[in-house]
Design a protein around this motif. Structure first.
Motif, PDB file in Angstrom:
ATOM      1  N   ARG A 192      55.390 -23.019  48.545  1.00 55.04           N
ATOM      2  CA  ARG A 192      54.993 -21.476  48.440  1.00 55.04           C
ATOM      3  C   ARG A 192      55.669 -20.485  49.137  1.00 55.04           C
ATOM      4  N   THR A 193      55.125 -19.215  48.668  1.00 55.83           N
ATOM      5  CA  THR A 193      55.847 -18.136  49.190  1.00 55.83           C
ATOM      6  C   THR A 193      55.033 -17.911  50.393  1.00 55.83           C
ATOM      7  N   PHE A 194      55.703 -17.233  51.494  1.00 55.98           N
ATOM      8  CA  PHE A 194      55.022 -16.654  52.725  1.00 55.98           C
ATOM      9  C   PHE A 194      55.253 -15.266  53.170  1.00 55.98           C
ATOM     10  N   LYS A 195      54.362 -14.437  53.543  1.00 62.93           N
ATOM     11  CA  LYS A 195      54.879 -13.401  54.328  1.00 62.93           C
ATOM     12  C   LYS A 195      54.566 -13.469  55.804  1.00 62.93           C
ATOM     13  N   VAL A 196      55.460 -13.167  56.789  1.00 65.90           N
ATOM     14  CA  VAL A 196      55.271 -13.261  58.257  1.00 65.90           C
ATOM     15  C   VAL A 196      55.239 -12.008  58.765  1.00 65.90           C
ATOM     16  N   SER A 197      54.228 -11.659  59.490  1.00 68.59           N
ATOM     17  CA  SER A 197      54.452  -9.865  60.148  1.00 68.59           C
ATOM     18  C   SER A 197      54.096 -10.447  61.515  1.00 68.59           C
ATOM     19  N   TYR A 198      54.937  -9.333  62.211  1.00 69.19           N
ATOM     20  CA  TYR A 198      54.690  -9.319  63.831  1.00 69.19           C
ATOM     21  C   TYR A 198      53.499  -8.473  64.117  1.00 69.19           C
ATOM     22  N   VAL A 199      52.546  -8.772  64.915  1.00 70.55           N
ATOM     23  CA  VAL A 199      51.651  -8.305  65.418  1.00 70.55           C
ATOM     24  C   VAL A 199      51.503  -8.313  67.034  1.00 70.55           C
ATOM     25  N   SER A 200      51.722  -6.944  67.448  1.00 70.59           N
ATOM     26  CA  SER A 200      51.495  -6.888  68.771  1.00 70.59           C
ATOM     27  C   SER A 200      50.303  -7.129  69.715  1.00 70.59           C
ATOM     28  N   GLY A 201      50.398  -7.591  70.771  1.00 65.65           N
ATOM     29  CA  GLY A 201      48.994  -8.057  71.553  1.00 65.65           C
ATOM     30  C   GLY A 201      48.759  -9.436  71.212  1.00 65.65           C
ATOM     31  N   PRO A 202      47.519  -9.959  71.839  1.00 66.53           N
ATOM     32  CA  PRO A 202      47.007 -11.182  71.868  1.00 66.53           C
ATOM     33  C   PRO A 202      46.551 -11.451  70.527  1.00 66.53           C
ATOM     34  N   ASN A 203      46.311 -13.004  69.873  1.00 67.80           N
ATOM     35  CA  ASN A 203      45.845 -13.198  68.820  1.00 67.80           C
ATOM     36  C   ASN A 203      44.279 -13.377  69.145  1.00 67.80           C
ATOM     37  N   THR A 204      43.761 -12.353  68.708  1.00 70.97           N
ATOM     38  CA  THR A 204      42.206 -12.238  68.529  1.00 70.97           C
ATOM     39  C   THR A 204      41.607 -12.575  67.453  1.00 70.97           C
ATOM     40  N   THR A 205      42.094 -13.392  66.617  1.00 69.90           N
ATOM     41  CA  THR A 205      41.462 -13.709  65.225  1.00 69.90           C
ATOM     42  C   THR A 205      40.835 -15.350  65.341  1.00 69.90           C
ATOM     43  N   GLU A 206      40.237 -15.664  64.566  1.00 68.24           N
ATOM     44  CA  GLU A 206      39.856 -16.996  64.285  1.00 68.24           C
ATOM     45  C   GLU A 206      40.882 -17.747  63.649  1.00 68.24           C
ATOM     46  N   TYR A 207      41.867 -17.136  63.166  1.00 70.73           N
ATOM     47  CA  TYR A 207      43.075 -18.122  62.546  1.00 70.73           C
ATOM     48  C   TYR A 207      43.913 -18.545  63.409  1.00 70.73           C
ATOM     49  N   VAL A 208      44.865 -19.693  63.283  1.00 65.35           N
ATOM     50  CA  VAL A 208      45.673 -20.016  64.212  1.00 65.35           C
ATOM     51  C   VAL A 208      46.994 -19.484  63.602  1.00 65.35           C
ATOM     52  N   TYR A 209      47.842 -18.861  64.660  1.00 62.94           N
ATOM     53  CA  TYR A 209      49.236 -18.391  64.461  1.00 62.94           C
ATOM     54  C   TYR A 209      49.976 -18.664  65.636  1.00 62.94           C
ATOM     55  N   PRO A 210      51.195 -18.659  65.349  1.00 63.56           N
ATOM     56  CA  PRO A 210      52.225 -18.732  66.434  1.00 63.56           C
ATOM     57  C   PRO A 210      52.201 -17.689  67.107  1.00 63.56           C
ATOM     58  N   THR A 211      51.932 -17.826  68.646  1.00 61.81           N
ATOM     59  CA  THR A 211      51.835 -16.895  69.478  1.00 61.81           C
ATOM     60  C   THR A 211      52.871 -16.861  70.670  1.00 61.81           C
ATOM     61  N   PHE A 212      53.408 -15.646  70.887  1.00 67.11           N
ATOM     62  CA  PHE A 212      54.600 -15.572  71.838  1.00 67.11           C
ATOM     63  C   PHE A 212      53.931 -15.102  73.389  1.00 67.11           C
ATOM     64  N   TYR A 213      54.064 -16.069  74.426  1.00 67.03           N
ATOM     65  CA  TYR A 213      53.778 -15.885  75.715  1.00 67.03           C
ATOM     66  C   TYR A 213      54.866 -15.482  76.640  1.00 67.03           C
ATOM     67  N   SER A 214      54.694 -14.478  77.436  1.00 72.80           N
ATOM     68  CA  SER A 214      55.736 -14.146  78.465  1.00 72.80           C
ATOM     69  C   SER A 214      55.372 -13.614  79.729  1.00 72.80           C
ATOM     70  N   ILE A 215      56.179 -13.897  80.658  1.00 68.15           N
ATOM     71  CA  ILE A 215      55.932 -13.234  82.059  1.00 68.15           C
ATOM     72  C   ILE A 215      56.453 -11.812  82.060  1.00 68.15           C
TER      73      ILE A 215
END
Length: 139
Positions: free
Chosen positions: A75-98
């Protein structure tokens, strides 16, 4: 510039492919794939590298194309950068950093970490969610 030796490239790719591994695991969850062998993850990362969707340093330069190649239905996908924490019910790749620059990707939802490709990461333990990648299936 002196080209890195092949073994150095393998080490670098393996050490820094957390985002690619999270994309693969996200697809596994979407497609209901269970008990995927570790070698399957490695082959998919290498395919992404071979197709220039992933740089030798592990950076996923074209996540939508990488997802399409890894997807069982292509399938075809759209990937969007979202600033801040994942506050959704959906599972997404999330970037953690110190420090806000260097970090580690895991899969999260509003409740926290759902999947981590590493057994331990300082960035996850001591850092915070800086951003996540919203993924939409568009065709």
């Amino acid at each position: 510039m002196v080209q890195k030796q092949v073994q150095d490239k393998f080490i670098t790719l393996a050490s820094n492919s957390c985002y690619a591994l999270c994309l693969i695991e996200w697809l596994n969850k979407v497609n209901g794939v269970k008990n995927t062998r570790g070698s399957d993850y490695f082959y998919k990362v290498l395919d992404g590298y071979k197709l220039d969707y992933i740089d030798y340093d592990g950076t996923v330069v074209n996540p939508a194309a990488f997802l399409k190649v890894c997807d069982l239905k292509h399938r075809t996908f759209k990937v969007s950068y979202v600033s801040g924490p994942n506050t959704t019910e959906y599972v997404y790749p999330t970037f953690y950093s110190i420090d806000g620059k260097n970090g580690h990707f895991v899969l999260t939802d509003v409740h926290g970490i759902v999947w981590n490709p590493l057994s331990y990461s300082k960035n996850v333990t001591f850092g915070k969610q800086v951003s996540y990648r919203k993924i939409d299936i568009i065709g």
